[in-house]
Design an enzyme around this catalytic site. Structure first.
Site, PDB file in Angstrom:
ATOM      1  N   ASP A 147       0.629  -1.110   0.059  1.00 44.18           N
ATOM      2  CA  ASP A 147      -0.071   0.082   0.025  1.00 44.18           C
ATOM      3  C   ASP A 147       0.823   1.132   0.130  1.00 44.18           C
ATOM      4  O   ASP A 147       1.346   1.594   0.921  1.00 44.18           O
ATOM      5  CB  ASP A 147      -0.832   0.128   1.252  1.00 44.18           C
ATOM      6  CG  ASP A 147      -1.933  -1.024   1.253  1.00 44.18           C
ATOM      7  OD1 ASP A 147      -1.706  -2.072   0.558  1.00 44.18           O
ATOM      8  OD2 ASP A 147      -3.270  -0.916   1.823  1.00 44.18           O
ATOM      9  N   LYS A 229      -6.671   3.167  -3.743  1.00 45.06           N
ATOM     10  CA  LYS A 229      -7.287   3.274  -2.243  1.00 45.06           C
ATOM     11  C   LYS A 229      -7.564   4.578  -1.607  1.00 45.06           C
ATOM     12  O   LYS A 229      -6.641   5.829  -2.148  1.00 45.06           O
ATOM     13  CB  LYS A 229      -6.107   2.482  -1.462  1.00 45.06           C
ATOM     14  CG  LYS A 229      -6.360   2.845   0.115  1.00 45.06           C
ATOM     15  CD  LYS A 229      -5.228   1.589   0.745  1.00 45.06           C
ATOM     16  CE  LYS A 229      -5.219   2.099   2.411  1.00 45.06           C
ATOM     17  NZ  LYS A 229      -4.212   1.143   3.072  1.00 45.06           N
ATOM     18  N   LYS A 265     -10.099   0.120  -2.615  1.00 40.29           N
ATOM     19  CA  LYS A 265     -10.104  -0.006  -1.448  1.00 40.29           C
ATOM     20  C   LYS A 265     -10.463   1.310  -0.664  1.00 40.29           C
ATOM     21  O   LYS A 265      -9.621   2.136  -0.603  1.00 40.29           O
ATOM     22  CB  LYS A 265      -8.619  -0.509  -0.876  1.00 40.29           C
ATOM     23  CG  LYS A 265      -8.439  -0.654   0.632  1.00 40.29           C
ATOM     24  CD  LYS A 265      -7.248  -1.323   0.829  1.00 40.29           C
ATOM     25  CE  LYS A 265      -6.890  -1.306   2.447  1.00 40.29           C
ATOM     26  NZ  LYS A 265      -5.538  -1.739   2.932  1.00 40.29           N
TER      27      LYS A 265
END
Lengths: 338, 510
Positions: A147, A229, A265
């Site tokens: 991430d 995300k 996400k």
């Protein structure tokens, strides 16, 4: 679809978003009434999509081991109370220093993936070399998913090429020795981008940059299951429904133009089962009707392409499942800390 | 799985799928379980008129009002005769001096009380409205009933401030108001009519539409419950004959009508003969204009909301869509995709987006236009997956592309979930084509460019122009039409104008 760059460009490179109508549309999804079987199915889906997260300075090896255990088996008493075994969550999400602990706890044949924040999380205010090294180490230690944060300073200053270059570099750094990739999730930190126009622009840019590396490596559609995300969870506001809607729209249009599938996400601020169901309604209605080659059904209604970045959400889902089964709420202490 | 909410083991382990990237695999699906509204509303077997604070019996000529979602009768309601109307007008005239003579703040108290009571009984009103009209419970719950209460609150606030509303003039009540309302927003239209009239000190004779009288009758119960003096509100039910009796009654000082242009023209003729005041809110064929610089996903949302809200049975429904040629294909693709996610069916299910058409007559009218559209050569689009209930008056939401301006579906008001999509090349062409209609009720402009919004909005002949949004209603905002869409405004300061005589200090009236 081959691995070469598509000759289809997005029809309108800079898509504008009307904030008022986007908010109105997002609010409509919260009006759906999800009951009975649909609620159970939705809660189980949400549980299986969780990236069970701990990202604190005080994180300990013990805490992360406990997190891993909960990730594999979210509730020890599931069979006793619910009568069936709950699914594992999708992943645990930790700082790079704790990836090794997760590898140890989850084992080599793990079903629960290990996600690690990297690239100088959460600010990204580090030299590129340091951020790339951060990524390489996390991958080498065994992270399945990275991430990353984008360089918001460069993005807000209008240096979009620089942001895209950095995303490409990070994705290349996700490549393992055997040629496979740790899956990348690009955190836009939408709370710092402020406007939905910027969110859309950053989404398009990140999606394109990640795909560029697939093109140069010759990975065909649907491509590496990379994600965009919303947030680190360290900035307010974190994930919101309108922001997530705009990102889903970017994903949908990219798929329509290229046949490639990018995951989504939302992270931060999704604490209740009810909120999670609202998000799933949004996925179901914004992306549900989209037909994707090679998939039977909607890829974004699986943990492969949709995740929740959350920690307290897990126990609320368990509470609601128990309530649906028994008509009674369990006490907070009936569930282990995440 | 039982119906009591308890569940057994899930049949699918969400993780039991092959997670390798390239291979085909079962993917996610998620169907919503039925979510029926559970509140039960008591409907009496029959209803009479509410005249002078008393309920009459249904009497001769009474007819059934049916639930359009099931075709089952809900109740028997009275057919108002000329005699009934006469009694109602007399009752209203009798109540007028005391009501208009009340201190304004006392009148306001009654209206505030009615507003509060509508809120308290909101769920009951919403369920009843959905039963009688076929509109989705989601809309009656979130739009009709809250807006009805809001109209009473807003106008209650005006009652004791009227003296300041028209500088230099003294507003006086007009007298007895005869108000004839349509079936598409039965309670809300009653509120639009009654709240300003009563706030200004008038008394009313209200006739709800023959297919949807139940919420207006329940509103009369609320008035009774709130202690509103007898005769201030009178409700007479019945068909067009009852409406004609009200409109032509010499004791009616002011006629307000919302409904079709056809009936509106007849009313205008009838009222012209005797000089009563008149306001008309009639049909529409409202245009949406989408420019290529618009936020497309949001524009499409607005178009969807504009035409499929309340099954398209909305006078200001955005039923003509003009799309800039460069984005026409893209917009059609998006419309098709969005159409597929609309949930059509039982209006009492909380997840239903499009419910039942109000009556068989209306369904026949809509179906007639749909086949006409096909015959005239336009291309028909619908959500093919939609299955409709076997009983009840249902219509698949649809739209037509390749529509020519001369096609009937591009000119006449359909009053159903049918959209006509056309294209344009330049802003000037967009304005010309949008204005090329006998109607002028509402319009929608979709562009990211502010200067264009102001330019186009000023050129459109429409009573309401919404920019980057649609169907936004507020009691403070005047609503009404140009041309054959009627005259007079409802809501806001402008809406009060229809219910007052403006005396100048010398005593001369205007």
């Amino acid at each position: 679809m081959t691995g070469s760059p598509p000759d289809v460009m997005l029809p309108r490179p800079s898509v504008s978003v009307d904030a008022v109508m986007a908010a109105q549309r997002a609010a409509e999804f919260t009006k759906r009434s999800i009951k009975k079987d649909a609620k159970v199915a939705g809660l189980l889906m949400a549980l299986s999509m969780l990236d069970l997260t701990t990202l604190e300075g005080k994180d300990s090896v013990e805490k992360v081991r406990g997190l891993c255990r909960k990730a594999v088996r979210p509730w020890d008493r599931d069979e006793a109370v619910l009568g069936y075994r709950l699914p594992s969550v999708a992943a645990v999400c930790v700082y790079p220093a704790l990836v090794g602990t997760c590898v140890e706890a989850l084992g080599p044949d793990r079903r629960v993936k290990i996600a690690s924040v990297a690239t100088g999380f959460p600010s990204g205010q580090f030299p590129l070399e340091v951020r790339l090294d951060d990524t390489r180490r996390a991958v080498a230690d065994g992270a399945d998913e990275i991430d990353m944060v984008i360089n918001r300073g460069a993005f807000l200053a209008g240096r979009h090429d620089e942001v895209a270059d950095e995303i490409r570099e990070v994705k290349r750094a996700c490549r393992r020795e055997d040629g496979s990739f740790a899956h990348l999730k690009v955190i836009l930190e939408t709370g710092e981008l402020e406007t939905l126009d910027q969110v859309r622009r950053a989404s398009d840019l990140a999606i394109r940059a990640m795909a560029d590396v697939d093109f140069e490596t010759g990975i065909p559609a649907p491509g590496t299951p990379d994600f965009i995300k919303t947030s680190t969870g360290k900035v307010q506001p974190a994930a919101t429904m309108p922001v997530t809607l705009v990102m889903l729209e970017a994903i949908r249009e990219w798929h329509a133009a290229t046949g490639r599938v990018v995951g989504m996400k939302p992270a931060g601020g999704i604490r209740t089962a009810k909120q999670a169901l609202h998000y799933l309604v949004m996925v179901n209605e914004a992306l549900g009707p989209v037909r994707v080659d090679g998939f039977d059904g909607c890829p974004w209604l699986t943990p492969d392409y949709f995740r929740f970045g959350a920690s307290t959400l897990c126990n609320d889902i368990l509470r609601q499942l128990a309530w649906l089964k028994s008509g009674r709420y369990q006490a907070g202490y009936d569930f282990s800390e995440a | 799985m039982g119906t009591n909410g308890r569940h057994s083991a899930p049949t699918v382990d969400p993780l039991a799928t092959d997670r390798s990237v390239a291979s085909a695999r079962p993917g996610g699906r998620w169907d919503y379980a039925p979510a029926p509204e559970t509140v039960k509303v008591v409907v009496k077997p029959s209803y009479g008129h509410y005249i002078g604070g008393k309920w009459s019996r249904a009497g001769a000529g009474a007819f059934a009002t049916i639930n359009p979602a099931t075709e089952e009768p809900l109740a028997i309601v009275a057919q108002g005769t000329e005699k009934d109307v006469d009694q109602a007008v007399r009752a209203a005239a009798k109540a007028l001096p005391a009501w208009s003579g009340l201190p304004a703040r006392e009148r306001a108290k009654f209206l505030f009380r009615v507003a509060r009571r509508i809120q308290e009984r909101a769920r009951e009103f919403a369920v009843l409205e959905t039963m009688d009209s076929g509109k989705p419970i989601k809309e009656s719950r979130d739009v009709d009933v809250p807006l009805a209460a809001a109209h009473f609150f807003y106008h209650a606030g005006w009652a004791d401030k009227l003296a300041y509303a028209f500088p230099g003039r003294t507003p006086r009540p007009v007298g007895v108001c005869g108000q004839v309302i349509p079936w598409n927003f039965p309670l809300l239209m009653a509120a639009w009519k009654l709240a300003p009239a009563l706030a200004c000190g008038n008394t009313c004779v209200l006739k709800p539409a023959e297919t949807t009288p139940l919420t207006a009758l329940r509103l009369a119960e609320v008035f009774d419950e709130c202690g509103v003096p007898p005769g201030v509100l009178n409700v007479v039910t019945g068909d067009g004959r009852t409406g004609a009796a009200i409109v032509s009654h010499p004791g009616v000082d002011k006629v307000a009508f919302t409904g079709s242009t056809e009936v509106g023209k007849k009313i205008a003729a009838a009222v012209a003969a005797r000089g009563a005041r008149l306001s008309l809110e009639l049909g529409g064929k409202s245009p949406h204009i989408i420019f290529e610089d618009a936020s497309l996903d949001q524009a499409v949302e607005g178009v969807i909301a504009g035409i499929y809200f309340n099954q398209g049975e909305v006078c200001c429904a955005g039923s003509r869509l003009f799309v800039q040629e460069s984005i026409l294909t893209e917009v059609i693709t998006r419309l098709e995709r969005r159409l597929a996610t609309l949930r059509v069916g039982d209006p009492m299910d909380k997840n239903t987006d499009v419910g039942a058409i109000n009556s068989r007559d209306q369904l026949d009218r809509v179906s007639h236009y749909v086949s006409l559209g096909r015959e005239e050569g336009a291309t028909y689009h619908e959500a093919s997956a939609t299955s409709l209930p076997t009983r009840g008056f249902y219509c698949r939401p649809c739209f037509f592309s390749n529509v020519q301006p001369s096609h009937t579906i591009a000119r006449e008001e359909i009053f159903g979930p049918v959209l006509s999509v056309m294209s344009f090349r330049t802003p000037e062409e967009a304005v010309t084509r949008a204005n090329n209609s006998p109607y002028g009720l509402a319009a929608g402009i979709w562009t990211d460019k502010g200067s264009k919004v102001f330019d186009i909005a000023g050129k459109l002949k429409a009573g309401v122009v919404w920019c980057n949004t649609y169907n936004k209603f507020d009691p403070a905002s005047p609503f009404g039409g140009y041309k054959e869409s009627g005259f007079g405004r409802e809501g806001g300061l402008q809406g009060l104008r229809a219910y007052v005589r403006l005396d100048v200090p010398t005593g001369r009236t205007h």
